[in-house]
Design a protein around this motif. Structure first.
Motif, PDB file in Angstrom:
ATOM      1  N   ASN A 241       0.827  -1.217   0.000  1.00  0.00           N
ATOM      2  CA  ASN A 241       0.000   0.000   0.000  1.00  0.00           C
ATOM      3  C   ASN A 241       0.856   1.261   0.000  1.00  0.00           C
ATOM      4  N   ILE A 244       2.138   1.973  -3.502  1.00  0.00           N
ATOM      5  CA  ILE A 244       1.066   2.417  -4.409  1.00  0.00           C
ATOM      6  C   ILE A 244       0.610   3.839  -4.047  1.00  0.00           C
ATOM      7  N   ASP A 245       0.526   4.123  -2.728  1.00  0.00           N
ATOM      8  CA  ASP A 245       0.012   5.425  -2.274  1.00  0.00           C
ATOM      9  C   ASP A 245       0.936   6.595  -2.575  1.00  0.00           C
ATOM     10  N   GLN A 252      -1.852   4.942 -10.357  1.00  0.00           N
ATOM     11  CA  GLN A 252      -1.855   3.727  -9.532  1.00  0.00           C
ATOM     12  C   GLN A 252      -2.132   2.423 -10.291  1.00  0.00           C
ATOM     13  N   ILE A 255       1.134   1.275 -11.683  1.00  0.00           N
ATOM     14  CA  ILE A 255       2.081   0.866 -10.627  1.00  0.00           C
ATOM     15  C   ILE A 255       1.675  -0.489 -10.063  1.00  0.00           C
ATOM     16  N   ARG A 256       0.368  -0.696  -9.891  1.00  0.00           N
ATOM     17  CA  ARG A 256      -0.105  -2.009  -9.406  1.00  0.00           C
ATOM     18  C   ARG A 256       0.268  -3.107 -10.394  1.00  0.00           C
ATOM     19  N   LEU A 259       4.012  -3.724 -10.062  1.00  0.00           N
ATOM     20  CA  LEU A 259       4.307  -4.435  -8.806  1.00  0.00           C
ATOM     21  C   LEU A 259       3.889  -5.899  -8.884  1.00  0.00           C
ATOM     22  N   SER A 260       2.741  -6.136  -9.514  1.00  0.00           N
ATOM     23  CA  SER A 260       2.220  -7.515  -9.567  1.00  0.00           C
ATOM     24  C   SER A 260       3.154  -8.433 -10.350  1.00  0.00           C
ATOM     25  N   ILE A 296      -2.852  -7.808  -6.025  1.00  0.00           N
ATOM     26  CA  ILE A 296      -2.173  -6.511  -6.166  1.00  0.00           C
ATOM     27  C   ILE A 296      -2.734  -5.782  -7.388  1.00  0.00           C
ATOM     28  N   ARG A 297      -2.874  -6.502  -8.509  1.00  0.00           N
ATOM     29  CA  ARG A 297      -3.347  -5.896  -9.759  1.00  0.00           C
ATOM     30  C   ARG A 297      -4.774  -5.388  -9.617  1.00  0.00           C
ATOM     31  N   SER A 299      -6.290  -4.347  -6.984  1.00  0.00           N
ATOM     32  CA  SER A 299      -6.467  -3.426  -5.845  1.00  0.00           C
ATOM     33  C   SER A 299      -7.210  -4.074  -4.674  1.00  0.00           C
TER      34      SER A 299
END
Length: 354
Positions: A241, A244-245, A252, A255-256, A259-260, A296-297, A299
């Motif tokens: 979090n 992402i924040d 976002q 970025i998700r 990250l995924s 993660i993807r 949310s």
């Protein structure tokens, strides 16, 4: 006080196996032993005493920097004594200082009794491995042990970017380029931008503290590098979090997605006092698999914790609560400390039927 005294104080820090030394005016010198501050049996210091001691350790350039900005961060090597991370600052107009010991001999993962999954994740060719936790939770030591393991087994070019450089690795099978922010490079983000042209296999980022650095780390992890980084978060889901924040709402989703695909693992650790003496590292371990990548993807980070409790035998995942309870059961830590240091104390209380 003279230069001799500060070196003598730092020698006593090493002798007592303390982690830190604090020099603050109107107080005697203090050392941190097993997480607790203890006074050294010496007279109280004045700001002038501390300034004399501190200035004996630094160059003219560092002195100018401190007098201009009232803050100075640097690494200090005292031959025959040890290596320290030092910070000079001001308190009510007086000079103050804190020193943290950096072991010269880098521990192995076996020395740290690290979970077996650590050896597995560092074999990855690319991706992002994060070691998180509060200040003084042993993040740097864990990362140094991981890089040491790679150094003994594989031929790689490893670039570290730190503020300041802490552990200095001897080139075994790997070759290290250690870069200190402020000395060898202007910033984490600039160092990462140019690292891509320095043919690295592995990059260590001492602290992912801003959007630019996080973005550069994710890009490096996506483009075929293994990236290690740290954040000051206390659990694996919180870490995701936090990353992402840092980005605005419209950034976002991208970025998700990054990250995924690039996040390999998050190790969130805390040091808990042992029943006898010393402290033990309690780690929460998240290893990205297909299910976690989807969460993660999409949310759905709030569902990651329950996912971490499943299929642990296959993945090596563990929650902090499980490790706290295991350590209590094995007589390593007390129930009280398990509750006090937990990021989910209500789970611990429930397990104890309290």
């Amino acid at each position: 006080m003279s230069e001799f005294n500060v070196k003598k104080l730092l020698q006593s820090v090493v002798t007592y196996k303390a982690s830190d030394l604090h020099l603050i005016s109107r107080s005697e010198p203090l050392i941190r032993l097993d997480g607790k501050l203890r006074p050294v049996n010496l007279p109280k210091l004045t700001g002038k005493d501390i300034e004399e001691m501190c200035y004996s350790l630094i160059t003219e350039k560092q002195k100018q920097h401190f007098e201009e900005f009232d803050e100075l961060d640097f690494a200090l090597l005292l031959p025959g004594i040890g290596r320290f991370r030092a910070n000079f600052y001001r308190t009510i107009g007086d000079t103050a200082a804190s020193f943290r010991t950096i072991p010269i001999n880098i521990p192995s993962l076996d020395d740290l009794k690290a979970p077996e999954v650590y050896k597995k994740i560092i074999k990855r060719e690319k991706g992002l491995i994060l070691v998180t936790g509060p200040t003084g939770s042993g993040k740097s030591t864990t990362l140094a042990a991981m890089l040491n393991e790679i150094n003994e087994k594989e031929e790689k070019h490893i670039i570290t970017v730190e503020d300041p450089v802490e552990f200095i690795h001897t080139n075994k099978k790997c070759v290290f380029s250690h870069r200190g922010v402020g000395e060898d490079t202007r910033s984490f983000a600039i160092a990462l931008k140019y690292a891509m042209r320095q043919d690295p296999d592995i990059i260590l980022i001492g602290e992912m503290r801003d959007k630019e650095t996080i973005e550069a780390a994710l890009t490096a992890a996506e483009t075929g590098h293994l990236v290690f980084g740290t954040l000051h978060t206390n659990s694996a889901p919180t870490t995701i979090n936090r990353i992402i924040d840092v980005f605005s709402g419209d950034e976002q989703p991208q970025i998700r997605a990054m990250l995924s695909t690039s996040l390999v693992a998050v190790i969130a650790q805390t040091l808990v006092p042992k029943l006898q003496s010393g402290r033990t590292a309690i780690s929460e371990i998240l290893v990205t698999n297909h299910a976690i990548a989807n969460l993660i993807r999409e949310s759905k980070v709030h569902q990651i914790y329950s996912q971490m409790q499943l299929g642990q035998g296959d993945t090596g995942m563990q929650t902090q609560t499980q490790m706290m309870l295991k350590s209590v059961k094995e007589g390593v830590i007390s129930r009280e400390n398990a509750i006090q240091y937990s990021n989910k104390p209500e789970e611990i209380l429930k397990a104890f039927g309290l």
